[in-house]
Design an enzyme around this catalytic site. Structure first.
Site, short mmCIF file in Angstrom:
data_model
loop_
_atom_site.label_atom_id
_atom_site.label_comp_id
_atom_site.label_asym_id
_atom_site.label_seq_id
_atom_site.Cartn_x
_atom_site.Cartn_y
_atom_site.Cartn_z
N HIS A 1 -43.99 -54.54 -37.33
CA HIS A 1 -44.98 -55.97 -37.94
C HIS A 1 -44.51 -56.67 -39.10
CE1 HIS A 1 -48.03 -53.50 -35.66
NE2 HIS A 1 -48.85 -54.55 -35.55
N HIS B 1 -47.89 -47.54 -42.83
CA HIS B 1 -46.57 -47.46 -43.25
C HIS B 1 -46.51 -47.13 -44.94
CE1 HIS B 1 -44.40 -48.81 -39.65
NE2 HIS B 1 -45.33 -49.63 -39.49
#
Length: 407
Positions: A146, A197
């Protein structure tokens, strides 16, 4: 003509050589053994940072960061890019598509080479608001796709808008750059907040994204010129797409990353093949653009109503056709195959039993000696052709329908 054929041949030969070398020397595992321990340690040590951020949990932040993740996800771009083509901004659309394909391939390659874990859940709270996010959670962590994609695509979009609008005002440029940086920052922070993450994943995505963006801004005009007016483009891209499937590294454990790459690899090929046929008719720089008298909002909405059902129909038909043709071709050529999801009859156990009866001297198998697979998953080819057909319809079939119905 000869010089073009030479550099195309050299490029394909270089990729083929890389496949052979990495397979023979098992480079993926050697690189992983060097990088994975360090990255995994960083993931563990940054858990405390994630937990501190998640102390400020609130439904508003959950919704905000989940929504932002959806807006910059691959499925969103896949749905958005056809509209960009149909709006008349063909150059921006094809550059964004190819850049997205490159980011997707390189990002997932690095993920599967390093095979670094995501933050451990628990203790980290992981929020997956959509099915796409649940699938993303099955991938490895480094780098954050992303973050990488947002850096590259928002950066290129900013460059395109500032260049086309010929904006010279320094304040406007500063404001535009600040907005892009804010978006990247929110995406990166949001991925940590959602537990998807760790900090090193975000830093890795940011660094790799900036390198790719800088490189792309250097070569994008050459790539665009080759795509729209080059020689042997379709055959070269078909060979390139085929080799990239085999060049993809094998992860430590299976993940959905290869499936995502295969789909966008097919999209890139479909776009390139379609543009080669229709650039002068539907995608040149003088085509009508949205918000002008030549392409009004009602006309653009009409394009969407015609285009979306058409490309979905083509996607369905491409998948059905590929499911019928590929097994027949594979069996004819003596290639042992299996299907993990698309063709239930080709389950792995039955296929592996059958493949043991196939002589190892098969000519096609010798051609594919650089692959360590004993049985090839036909789902890869089906997925590639399915998305190639969809992308081709976006730039070829659908614009032809627009011309026919005068949209």
């Amino acid at each position: 003509m000869e010089s073009v054929a030479v550099w195309q041949g050299l490029a394909l030969s270089a990729i083929f050589s890389w496949i052979v070398v990495t397979s023979y020397f098992n480079l993926t595992k050697k690189i992983r053994s060097l990088l994975q321990p360090f990255v995994a340690h960083q993931v563990v040590t940054s858990t405390s940072v994630i937990l501190k951020i998640q102390k400020y949990q609130h439904k508003f932040w959950d919704a905000l960061f989940s929504g932002l993740s959806c807006v910059v996800s691959v499925p969103f771009y896949t749905a958005f890019l056809p509209l960009l083509f149909w709006s008349g901004h063909g150059k921006l659309a094809r550059q964004m598509t190819l850049l997205m394909a490159f980011c997707d391939y390189l990002g997932h390659c690095i993920k599967d080479v390093v095979s670094a874990p995501r933050p451990s859940c628990p203790p980290v709270r992981r929020i997956t608001a959509t099915k796409d996010e649940e699938d993303n959670a099955l991938e490895y962590g480094l780098p954050s796709s992303h973050t990488l994609n947002t850096v590259c695509l928002s950066g290129y979009l900013l460059y395109y808008v500032l260049s086309c609008a010929q904006i010279e005002d320094a304040c406007v440029k500063l404001a535009a750059v600040s907005l892009a940086c804010l978006l990247v920052g929110l995406i990166g922070f949001g991925r940590i907040y959602l537990g998807m993450h760790s900090l090193i994943d975000i830093i890795g995505g940011l660094a790799i994204g900036l390198v790719i963006l800088a490189m792309w801004l250097t070569v994008h005009e050459y790539i665009d010129g080759f795509i729209v007016s080059g020689q042997n483009v379709t055959s070269f891209w078909a060979a390139l797409s085929f080799l990239l499937l085999f060049a993809y590294p094998t992860p430590e454990l299976p993940t959905p990353s290869f499936e995502y790459h295969t789909a966008f690899n097919g999209v890139a090929f479909g776009i390139v093949a379609g543009l080669q046929q229709t650039y002068q008719q539907f995608h040149h720089e003088a085509v009508p653009r949205i918000f002008t008298s030549q392409l009004t909002i009602p006309a653009f909405l009409g394009r969407i109503l015609v285009g979306i059902p058409t490309i979905l129909t083509v996607k369905f038909c491409s998948k059905a056709l590929a499911k019928w043709i590929l097994p027949v071709v594979s069996n004819t050529l003596g290639i042992p195959i299996k299907s993990t999801s698309y063709i239930p009859l080709l389950n792995s156990s039955a296929t592996e039993k059958k493949s043991s009866e196939i002589k190892q001297s098969s000519y096609i198998q010798k051609m594919l000696f650089f692959s360590r697979q004993g049985v090839f998953d036909v789902d890869t080819g089906i997925r590639f052709l399915q998305y190639a057909g969809l992308a081709w319809s976006v730039v070829d079939l659908v614009p032809s329908l627009f011309a026919y119905v005068r949209l």
